[in-house]
Design a protein around this motif. Sequence first.
Motif, mmCIF file in Angstrom:
data_model
loop_
_atom_site.group_PDB
_atom_site.id
_atom_site.type_symbol
_atom_site.label_atom_id
_atom_site.label_comp_id
_atom_site.label_asym_id
_atom_site.label_seq_id
_atom_site.Cartn_x
_atom_site.Cartn_y
_atom_site.Cartn_z
ATOM 1 N N GLY A 53 0.806 -1.209 0.000
ATOM 2 C CA GLY A 53 0.000 0.000 0.000
ATOM 3 C C GLY A 53 0.839 1.259 0.000
ATOM 4 O O GLY A 53 2.065 1.219 0.101
ATOM 5 N N ILE A 54 0.142 2.360 -0.125
ATOM 6 C CA ILE A 54 0.749 3.684 -0.046
ATOM 7 C C ILE A 54 -0.130 4.565 0.828
ATOM 8 O O ILE A 54 -1.340 4.343 0.937
ATOM 9 N N LYS A 55 0.495 5.546 1.461
ATOM 10 C CA LYS A 55 -0.214 6.514 2.299
ATOM 11 C C LYS A 55 0.329 7.900 2.003
ATOM 12 O O LYS A 55 1.510 8.055 1.699
ATOM 13 N N LEU A 56 -0.506 8.882 2.140
ATOM 14 C CA LEU A 56 -0.091 10.269 2.045
ATOM 15 C C LEU A 56 -0.782 11.011 3.174
ATOM 16 O O LEU A 56 -1.972 10.795 3.421
ATOM 17 N N GLY A 57 -0.032 11.855 3.854
ATOM 18 C CA GLY A 57 -0.640 12.557 4.977
ATOM 19 C C GLY A 57 0.257 13.625 5.549
ATOM 20 O O GLY A 57 1.156 14.134 4.885
ATOM 21 N N ALA A 58 -0.006 13.927 6.809
ATOM 22 C CA ALA A 58 0.726 14.967 7.521
ATOM 23 C C ALA A 58 1.423 14.364 8.728
ATOM 24 O O ALA A 58 0.882 13.473 9.386
ATOM 25 N N ALA A 59 2.630 14.842 9.001
ATOM 26 C CA ALA A 59 3.379 14.480 10.199
ATOM 27 C C ALA A 59 3.585 15.756 11.000
ATOM 28 O O ALA A 59 4.008 16.771 10.458
ATOM 29 N N ASP A 60 3.260 15.706 12.281
ATOM 30 C CA ASP A 60 3.345 16.890 13.138
ATOM 31 C C ASP A 60 4.236 16.589 14.345
ATOM 32 O O ASP A 60 3.763 16.060 15.349
#
Length: 186
Positions: A34-41
């Motif tokens: 799979g692949i994921k795209l998002g935000a890291a804080d």
Amino acid sequence: GLLCAGLALSPVGFADGDQTTWFGETADGEWLAGIKLGAADPDIPGYGETTIGTVVLGYQFARPVGDRGSSSIELELGYSDSENLGADSELGAGEYDLQTIGVYFNYRSPGTVYFKGKLGILDTNIDTLLVNGQQLENNDAALAFGLGAGVRLGGNDGRATLEAEWVSSTGDIDVNFYNLGANIEF
């Protein structure tokens, strides 16, 4: 680190004959990617939210867990874009990028729409480059956990999924992740 993670994901090698086993138990299942795209804080003053892309490789066990739920072991490799340090940074002006390696045990409830829970180890590396040329590196391996929801495309037995999840780590470098992703079983 990656070699150990690869061995942890490999269900082959210690079986009698052609039967795949994990700790003496049959381990029928399917590989998933799979692949994921998002935000890291990162929870560090001056380090703002950055975009992160993640590649997932795992093994989903065929044996049901609980009330027909499923379990998997997944390796996740993430990398972020360079992000400028904020005005409240104690280090001054510069930019950083973030890399992650995580190994997780995942549980997915049954159904076309499902709940997801995960627990594992996350290694986080933050490379910082200041305007004055100074380079800093922060690395931390810690316990991580997450919650999410997903949908199986094609119904309860669908081999492709779409997921939204939140993951947090508990180490010296606490990072919260908010991701949208897609997986396929093969």
